[in-house]
Design a protein around this motif. Structure first.
Motif, short mmCIF file in Angstrom:
data_model
loop_
_atom_site.label_atom_id
_atom_site.label_comp_id
_atom_site.label_asym_id
_atom_site.label_seq_id
_atom_site.Cartn_x
_atom_site.Cartn_y
_atom_site.Cartn_z
N GLN A 653 77.57 20.42 33.76
CA GLN A 653 78.85 19.81 34.12
C GLN A 653 80.02 20.50 33.40
O GLN A 653 81.11 20.64 33.97
CB GLN A 653 78.85 18.32 33.80
N ALA A 657 83.03 22.47 35.45
CA ALA A 657 84.45 22.21 35.19
C ALA A 657 85.20 23.50 34.89
O ALA A 657 86.33 23.71 35.36
CB ALA A 657 84.59 21.22 34.05
N CYS A 658 84.59 24.38 34.11
CA CYS A 658 85.23 25.65 33.76
C CYS A 658 85.36 26.57 34.97
O CYS A 658 86.21 27.47 34.98
CB CYS A 658 84.46 26.35 32.65
N GLY A 662 85.30 20.68 40.63
CA GLY A 662 85.45 19.31 40.21
C GLY A 662 84.44 18.35 40.80
O GLY A 662 83.93 17.47 40.11
N ALA A 665 81.11 18.82 39.09
CA ALA A 665 81.13 18.28 37.73
C ALA A 665 81.07 16.76 37.75
O ALA A 665 80.33 16.14 36.98
CB ALA A 665 82.39 18.76 37.01
N ALA A 705 82.64 17.85 29.23
CA ALA A 705 82.83 18.17 30.65
C ALA A 705 83.98 17.36 31.24
O ALA A 705 84.82 17.90 31.98
CB ALA A 705 81.54 17.90 31.42
N LYS A 708 87.31 18.76 30.18
CA LYS A 708 87.62 20.05 30.81
C LYS A 708 87.94 19.90 32.30
O LYS A 708 88.59 20.79 32.87
CB LYS A 708 86.47 21.04 30.58
N MET A 709 87.50 18.84 32.92
CA MET A 709 87.94 18.57 34.28
C MET A 709 89.45 18.31 34.31
O MET A 709 90.13 18.60 35.30
CB MET A 709 87.19 17.37 34.86
N GLN A 712 92.45 22.52 30.49
CA GLN A 712 91.85 23.67 29.81
C GLN A 712 92.98 24.57 29.33
O GLN A 712 94.03 24.68 29.97
CB GLN A 712 90.92 24.45 30.75
N ALA A 724 89.95 21.01 37.39
CA ALA A 724 88.69 20.68 38.07
C ALA A 724 88.59 19.18 38.32
O ALA A 724 87.51 18.62 38.31
CB ALA A 724 87.51 21.17 37.24
N TRP A 725 89.74 18.56 38.57
CA TRP A 725 89.70 17.11 38.77
C TRP A 725 89.38 16.81 40.23
O TRP A 725 89.92 17.43 41.14
CB TRP A 725 91.01 16.46 38.38
N THR A 726 88.50 15.84 40.43
CA THR A 726 88.13 15.46 41.78
C THR A 726 89.17 14.50 42.35
O THR A 726 89.58 13.53 41.69
CB THR A 726 86.74 14.80 41.82
#
Length: 774
Positions: A653, A657-658, A662, A665, A705, A708-709, A712, A724-726
């Motif tokens: 995860q 994210a990196c 998203g 993750a 994780a 980092k979503m 960063q 990396a946000w959903t």
């Protein structure tokens, strides 16, 4: 991902996820919605909840038709061989019994906001002809955030009987604790006496002279508790007197107080006096209010609160009890992940402010459960502080702002740097310090590999000309721990800008750990370091130029050379070393680049994706560097996907994210925290295998994780917001970045509704994901 947008830093309130003001003096977000609530008594210690103050901790549990128990622990309760033991067990029996089957209603709550456990009980009369409720009992268990004292406060609207007594069982080494009555207190202790592994371990490494300058960490270590019970009502005096190794009382209100002390002393009478003095000097006035203030400040420091916006409002954040053991029933995946994140922070706050770091395999919250863990001092993987696991408990603390809890981690390793230097010099004949995975406070390395094929591997193999290399094994040439330790220290300094830490810890630690690499390996024909023999973590046991080590050296040399006032000799050393470093191992196929575990690698052992160490922990590739395509391709090619059911130390995860992935993750985090060991009741103790229960690296990996979503930061100081946000999750968050920077924001229905950053001049560094920029 490089679209730069500046939005007004306005704050909104909306729906389930609210957006609190950054300057609020109240609890900044409703952490109480993440409380853990039970409506029935337990049966064994496997039904315990954790409470603690950073150094002392208690597994709190009730047993149906029996009593309330507190199983006590302390971070520095080391036995002679480095095992962290329990410091006691308390049994509290009440009559009428609130835990009696069918005779009452009971609610037990882990109260996160106040850092305590609340038990409320309504009790029916014993007579079957009676109806209605006879009276109610309230029990509050807390460990004072500002003092080494446990508190259990029991109150009722009617008189009740109480019996409070310590319970003991034989220790694993066959010894027992010593109990005595000291006035109106019961005092007990365990002592190592003259026993210690220190001299044995120094002799093994041929560095016995270090005993003249380095203190023995275990000899005469003495720990235990002093117990007193105060009561009021029905003519009861303020302090109960112990009788038959316990306290009996009758009244409406009682306060159980337990002080705990660890001290290295030959004089156990001195220890008893000093332990009792903790209760004598304990300031009870406003202690509860000050305790609550500490927890309020903790929750105001940072938070993440997410919720699934694809669900109807009435199905979100329900905190639904599990339908069956080991399986969460909550529909809201964002809530499951946020609850786990915040409870994980709570558990580390309960044990993260002691003398030394928290042990990954249970910390101070071990307990007997199942068929194979029958003693509270037992823990899977024993007394090891395995670095590959330990690190995951601490990386997330940077973004959470919990940096003061990282100090015991650094204190542990820096305290034995002199031993590691001496061991390196004696064994390898050169400077620096090497660190393998399992390093104890005596400097000893331990592991199952100590006896393999008649060979001893508590020291790394030394290649000898004309002789074949020893057989590969998990830790033979695993030296990466020293690099990651240094990387964590570098990031701690970047986040806090603590100059004393830089000069006293960071620079000496980096200097010795990197000197080892510079002097241990020869150069190839091009003048580059040739890391061979080597290995890729525990996974590839024969390797040339393993990526984790190469990436760590690149990350550290570049980062250290960014320090403006770096001492000239260090600057010259790192500049020279940087020029000698081989390139990061890459592969390419059909025009797509990907990271490789090493230039050459063979003999597979464990199941780590070492090629992704250049993504985390050594941030050299990813969405914030514009190389998410390389990370994505590497993720696709990784051998070990979602190992151990998304649990334990696995880091998929984090890597998703990196890469800016998203949804992947988020899905992995839901899997990580939707299941737990079915033999235990508390849903955030993780699963057994490959690690222990409780499993704190399981939680740490998930926390990293989730952070980092949201945000960063790359090496040049650019801050990528929501990389990396959903879009399926609303969120309110407050996190920390380098240079004492605080970033706060709210997302609703896939839109960034507000954000702010302090100090203000860092606004120019923020790059908002194109998915959220209007």
């Amino acid at each position: 991902m490089k679209h730069l947008t500046i939005l007004p830093a306005l704050l909104f309130a909306f729906g389930t996820v609210s957006c609190p003001a950054q300057t609020s003096t109240e609890t900044a977000f409703p952490v109480s919605k993440y409380n853990v609530v039970w409506d029935s008594p337990g049966k064994t210690a496997a039904d315990s909840m954790p409470a603690g103050n950073g150094d002392l901790g208690a597994n709190v549990y009730s047993v149906e038709n029996d009593a309330l128990y507190l199983l006590l622990g302390k971070t520095d309760a080391f036995d002679w061989n480095g095992n962290v033991l329990k410091t006691g067990k308390i049994r509290i029996r009440l009559h009428p019994n609130p835990f009696r089957t069918g005779k009452g209603k009971i609610t037990q709550t882990l109260n996160l906001e106040q850092g305590c456990i609340d038990i409320h009980s309504l009790i029916r009369p014993i007579s079957p002809a009676s109806t209605g409720w006879k009276h109610q009992i309230h029990i509050r268990i807390w460990v004072d955030a500002n003092a080494p004292v446990y508190r259990a406060e029991i109150t009722s609207d009617e008189n009740f009987d109480i019996r409070v007594e310590p319970e003991f069982r034989e220790r694993l080494d066959g010894t027992t604790d010593t109990l005595s009555a000291e006035g109106n207190r019961l005092v007990w202790f365990y002592t190592n006496g003259e026993r210690s592994a220190f001299s044995r371990d120094l002799a093994y490494y041929n560095i016995t002279e270090m005993s003249e300058t380095h203190p023995d960490p275990y000899q005469y270590n003495t720990f235990g508790c002093a117990l007193q019970v105060n009561g009021q009502g029905s003519g009861q005096s303020s302090g109960l007197v112990p009788k038959n190794n316990g306290f009996n009382g009758h009244g409406k209100s009682f306060s159980v107080e337990i002080a705990s002390l660890t001290q290295q002393t030959k004089d156990v009478n001195k220890w008893k006096k000093d332990c009792c003095a903790l209760l004598d000097s304990y300031s009870r006035e406003n202690a509860w209010e000050k305790h609550c203030a500490w927890w309020k400040a903790f929750w105001n420091r940072s938070w993440i609160a997410a919720s699934d916006n694809t669900l109807p409002e009435n199905e979100r954040e329900k905190n639904t009890p599990p339908a069956k053991p080991g399986q969460r029933s909550e529909k809201d995946g964002g809530f499951i992940v946020s609850q786990a994140y915040n409870v994980s922070r709570y558990m580390m706050a309960c044990q993260g402010r002691g003398k030394y770091q928290t042990q990954f395999n249970g910390g101070i919250f071990t307990f007997p459960f199942g068929e194979n863990h029958l003693h509270p001092d037992e823990r899977l993987w024993g007394n090891r502080f395995t670095f590959q696991n330990q690190r995951l408990l601490y990386w997330y603390m940077l973004a959470a702002g919990d940096t003061e809890m990282m100090r015991p981690f650094f204190r542990y390793y820096f305290s034995i740097l002199d031993l590691r230097k001496a061991i390196t010099k004696d064994w390898f004949g050169h400077g620096g310090a090497y660190w393998r995975e399992n390093t104890q406070l005596t400097g000893m390395e331990i592991g199952d590999e100590d006896q393999i094929q008649g060979l001893i591997f508590a020291k790394p193999p030394k290649p000898e000309k004309g002789k074949p290399l020893p057989p590969g094994w998990y830790n033979n040439y695993y030296f990466n721990s020293g690099l990651e330790m240094a990387a964590m220290a570098l990031e701690y300094y970047r986040f806090t800008e603590d100059e004393k830490f830089k000069n006293d810890i960071l620079l000496p630690l980096c200097r010795e750990n990197m000197t080892f690499y510079a002097e241990h390996y020869e150069s190839d024909k091009k003048g580059k370091l040739l890391l061979e023999p080597a290995q890729v973590l525990e996974t590839w046991w024969q390797a040339t130029n393993p990526l984790p080590d190469i990436a760590g050296l690149h990350y550290l040399t570049a980062g250290l050379l960014q320090i403006p006032d770096l001492p000239p000799q260090d600057k010259t050393f790192y500049e020279t070393l940087q020029k000698q470093l081989p390139d990061i191992p890459f592969g390419e196929e059909k025009g797509k680049k990907f990271l490789k575990p090493a230039d050459k690698y063979a003999k597979k052992g464990n199941m780590e994706n070492g090629e992704l160490y250049a993504v985390f922990p050594y941030s050299l590739f990813g969405v914030s560097f514009g190389t998410e395509d390389i990370v994505t391709e590497t993720m696709e090619r990784r051998i070990h996907k979602n190992r151990y059911g998304y649990s334990c130390w696995t880091q998929d995860q984090i890597h998703f994210a990196c890469a800016g992935m998203g949804e992947e993750a988020a899905d992995g985090l839901i899997h990580r925290w939707s299941t737990y060991d079915e033999r235990v009741r508390f849903p955030f103790f993780g699963k057994e295998r490959p690690d222990a229960v409780p499993d704190f690296d399981h939680n740490g990996a998930g926390c990293i994780a989730l952070q980092k979503m949201l945000v960063q930061e790359n090496a040049s100081g650019k801050i990528y917001l929501l990389p990396a946000w959903t879009a399926a999750w609303d969120v309110s968050f407050k996190l920390y970045l380098r240079h004492n920077t605080v970033i706060q924001g709210c997302v609703k229905n896939g839109k960034l509704k507000s954000w702010s950053i302090t100090p203000e001049h860092r606004r120019k560094d923020v790059i908002i994901s194109k998915n959220y920029a209007d």
